[in-house]
Scaffold this active site. Structure first.
Site, PDB file in Angstrom:
ATOM      1  N   PRO A  12      -1.705   2.193   4.333  1.00  0.00           N
ATOM      2  CA  PRO A  12      -1.018   2.012   5.609  1.00  0.00           C
ATOM      3  C   PRO A  12       0.297   2.775   5.716  1.00  0.00           C
ATOM      4  O   PRO A  12       1.026   2.950   4.745  1.00  0.00           O
ATOM      5  CB  PRO A  12      -0.772   0.503   5.671  1.00  0.00           C
ATOM      6  CG  PRO A  12      -0.833   0.032   4.272  1.00  0.00           C
ATOM      7  CD  PRO A  12      -1.795   0.938   3.581  1.00  0.00           C
ATOM      8  N   ASN A  13       0.526   3.210   6.926  1.00  0.00           N
ATOM      9  CA  ASN A  13       1.745   3.886   7.361  1.00  0.00           C
ATOM     10  C   ASN A  13       1.880   5.325   6.875  1.00  0.00           C
ATOM     11  O   ASN A  13       2.796   6.015   7.285  1.00  0.00           O
ATOM     12  CB  ASN A  13       3.009   3.078   7.007  1.00  0.00           C
ATOM     13  CG  ASN A  13       3.031   1.760   7.724  1.00  0.00           C
ATOM     14  OD1 ASN A  13       2.830   1.699   8.925  1.00  0.00           O
ATOM     15  ND2 ASN A  13       3.244   0.692   6.975  1.00  0.00           N
ATOM     16  N   ARG A  20       8.286   8.330   9.623  1.00  0.00           N
ATOM     17  CA  ARG A  20       8.752   7.086   8.994  1.00  0.00           C
ATOM     18  C   ARG A  20       9.634   7.402   7.786  1.00  0.00           C
ATOM     19  O   ARG A  20       9.206   8.048   6.844  1.00  0.00           O
ATOM     20  CB  ARG A  20       7.554   6.265   8.535  1.00  0.00           C
ATOM     21  CG  ARG A  20       7.959   4.988   7.834  1.00  0.00           C
ATOM     22  CD  ARG A  20       6.734   4.221   7.353  1.00  0.00           C
ATOM     23  NE  ARG A  20       7.177   3.088   6.564  1.00  0.00           N
ATOM     24  CZ  ARG A  20       6.790   2.866   5.314  1.00  0.00           C
ATOM     25  NH1 ARG A  20       5.947   3.668   4.730  1.00  0.00           N
ATOM     26  NH2 ARG A  20       7.242   1.820   4.665  1.00  0.00           N
ATOM     27  N   TYR A  25      10.422   9.536   2.324  1.00  0.00           N
ATOM     28  CA  TYR A  25       9.111  10.160   2.221  1.00  0.00           C
ATOM     29  C   TYR A  25       9.097  11.650   2.557  1.00  0.00           C
ATOM     30  O   TYR A  25       8.055  12.291   2.451  1.00  0.00           O
ATOM     31  CB  TYR A  25       8.110   9.421   3.125  1.00  0.00           C
ATOM     32  CG  TYR A  25       7.958   7.979   2.735  1.00  0.00           C
ATOM     33  CD1 TYR A  25       7.262   7.620   1.588  1.00  0.00           C
ATOM     34  CD2 TYR A  25       8.522   6.962   3.502  1.00  0.00           C
ATOM     35  CE1 TYR A  25       7.134   6.298   1.211  1.00  0.00           C
ATOM     36  CE2 TYR A  25       8.393   5.635   3.131  1.00  0.00           C
ATOM     37  CZ  TYR A  25       7.702   5.309   1.991  1.00  0.00           C
ATOM     38  OH  TYR A  25       7.570   3.997   1.617  1.00  0.00           O
ATOM     39  N   ASN A  76      -3.130   6.396  -3.024  1.00  0.00           N
ATOM     40  CA  ASN A  76      -1.793   5.928  -2.662  1.00  0.00           C
ATOM     41  C   ASN A  76      -2.019   4.678  -1.823  1.00  0.00           C
ATOM     42  O   ASN A  76      -2.255   4.769  -0.616  1.00  0.00           O
ATOM     43  CB  ASN A  76      -1.007   6.971  -1.884  1.00  0.00           C
ATOM     44  CG  ASN A  76       0.416   6.510  -1.603  1.00  0.00           C
ATOM     45  OD1 ASN A  76       0.694   5.315  -1.616  1.00  0.00           O
ATOM     46  ND2 ASN A  76       1.301   7.442  -1.325  1.00  0.00           N
ATOM     47  N   ALA A  79       1.588  -0.019   1.044  1.00  0.00           N
ATOM     48  CA  ALA A  79       1.951  -1.441   1.018  1.00  0.00           C
ATOM     49  C   ALA A  79       0.872  -2.310   0.371  1.00  0.00           C
ATOM     50  O   ALA A  79       1.186  -3.374  -0.182  1.00  0.00           O
ATOM     51  CB  ALA A  79       2.248  -1.940   2.423  1.00  0.00           C
ATOM     52  N   HIS A  82       1.122  -3.924  -3.423  1.00  0.00           N
ATOM     53  CA  HIS A  82       1.867  -5.085  -3.881  1.00  0.00           C
ATOM     54  C   HIS A  82       1.136  -6.418  -3.750  1.00  0.00           C
ATOM     55  O   HIS A  82       1.560  -7.398  -4.349  1.00  0.00           O
ATOM     56  CB  HIS A  82       3.207  -5.154  -3.135  1.00  0.00           C
ATOM     57  CG  HIS A  82       3.854  -3.809  -3.053  1.00  0.00           C
ATOM     58  ND1 HIS A  82       4.312  -3.134  -4.169  1.00  0.00           N
ATOM     59  CD2 HIS A  82       4.059  -2.977  -2.006  1.00  0.00           C
ATOM     60  CE1 HIS A  82       4.800  -1.956  -3.796  1.00  0.00           C
ATOM     61  NE2 HIS A  82       4.654  -1.837  -2.492  1.00  0.00           N
ATOM     62  N   GLU A 103      -3.272   6.355  -9.430  1.00  0.00           N
ATOM     63  CA  GLU A 103      -2.404   5.750  -8.418  1.00  0.00           C
ATOM     64  C   GLU A 103      -1.207   6.677  -8.224  1.00  0.00           C
ATOM     65  O   GLU A 103      -0.563   7.080  -9.196  1.00  0.00           O
ATOM     66  CB  GLU A 103      -1.930   4.377  -8.899  1.00  0.00           C
ATOM     67  CG  GLU A 103      -0.991   3.682  -7.923  1.00  0.00           C
ATOM     68  CD  GLU A 103      -0.437   2.376  -8.487  1.00  0.00           C
ATOM     69  OE1 GLU A 103       0.121   1.610  -7.688  1.00  0.00           O
ATOM     70  OE2 GLU A 103      -0.548   2.121  -9.710  1.00  0.00           O
ATOM     71  N   HIS A 105       2.381   7.433  -5.788  1.00  0.00           N
ATOM     72  CA  HIS A 105       3.362   7.001  -4.787  1.00  0.00           C
ATOM     73  C   HIS A 105       4.342   8.142  -4.564  1.00  0.00           C
ATOM     74  O   HIS A 105       4.837   8.728  -5.533  1.00  0.00           O
ATOM     75  CB  HIS A 105       4.107   5.743  -5.244  1.00  0.00           C
ATOM     76  CG  HIS A 105       3.208   4.563  -5.371  1.00  0.00           C
ATOM     77  ND1 HIS A 105       2.816   3.824  -4.282  1.00  0.00           N
ATOM     78  CD2 HIS A 105       2.594   4.021  -6.451  1.00  0.00           C
ATOM     79  CE1 HIS A 105       2.000   2.864  -4.693  1.00  0.00           C
ATOM     80  NE2 HIS A 105       1.849   2.974  -6.005  1.00  0.00           N
ATOM     81  N   ARG A 112      13.199   0.964  -5.584  1.00  0.00           N
ATOM     82  CA  ARG A 112      13.359   0.493  -4.211  1.00  0.00           C
ATOM     83  C   ARG A 112      13.497  -1.030  -4.171  1.00  0.00           C
ATOM     84  O   ARG A 112      13.880  -1.652  -5.144  1.00  0.00           O
ATOM     85  CB  ARG A 112      12.190   1.013  -3.374  1.00  0.00           C
ATOM     86  CG  ARG A 112      12.201   2.564  -3.367  1.00  0.00           C
ATOM     87  CD  ARG A 112      11.189   3.176  -2.479  1.00  0.00           C
ATOM     88  NE  ARG A 112      11.422   2.786  -1.096  1.00  0.00           N
ATOM     89  CZ  ARG A 112      10.467   2.790  -0.172  1.00  0.00           C
ATOM     90  NH1 ARG A 112       9.240   3.157  -0.461  1.00  0.00           N
ATOM     91  NH2 ARG A 112      10.742   2.429   1.069  1.00  0.00           N
TER      92      ARG A 112
END
Length: 151
Positions: A12-13, A20, A25, A76, A79, A82, A103, A105, A112
């Site tokens: 997502p996103n 964003r 990013y 990736n 969200a 988590h 994985e 990111h 963060r």
């Protein structure tokens, strides 16, 4: 001979890349990431398909599809990293099938907010790359290509 296929799955996103939080990013968008991954794949002898969805069920379906088609995955989870035990279960099917799952990111979640520091995917993934921006995808594709050459 066909090039080995790799699927790059973004959660997502990530469709909002470039808009964003560009300070986190970067300013490049998802289309640029697609182009980079395609170019890197060609250099490495891989056929790379980049996907993105805000829909958890669709991302899970793509993990199932990777298993069914014996396709390594760069993931990736964004969200979903988590808290998505459904995605973690699907990712486990990838690695349980003997396929590589890296994985990735763009940012470093450990640097963060506290809620971002826990990944339900990392314990399942073959490896994790964080904090190198889009270059993390390049590293992941190189790792997959190297593993395929050894096999």
């Amino acid at each position: 001979m066909n090039s080995p296929r790799v699927v790059v799955v973004n959660g997502p996103n990530l469709g909002r890349l470039g808009v964003r939080e560009p300070e986190v990013y970067g300013h490049q968008d998802l289309e640029h990431l697609r182009e980079l991954c395609s170019d890197w794949g060609k250099e490495l002898g891989l056929q790379v398909e980049v996907r993105q969805s805000d829909d958890e069920a669709e991302v899970i379906h793509w993990m199932h599809q990777a298993v069914d088609e014996s396709t390594p995955v760069v993931l990736n989870p964004a969200a979903f990293t988590h808290y998505s035990y459904g995605l973690a279960d699907a990712a486990a099917q990838v690695t349980d099938a003997g396929l590589t799952l890296v994985e990735v990111h763009i940012s470093n979640p450990a640097s963060r907010e506290a809620f971002r520091r826990r990944s339900v995917i990392s314990p399942i993934a073959t490896g994790t790359i964080t904090g190198f921006g889009f270059e993390g995808y390049h590293l992941a594709l190189r790792a997959i290509a190297g593993g395929l050459r050894k096999a």
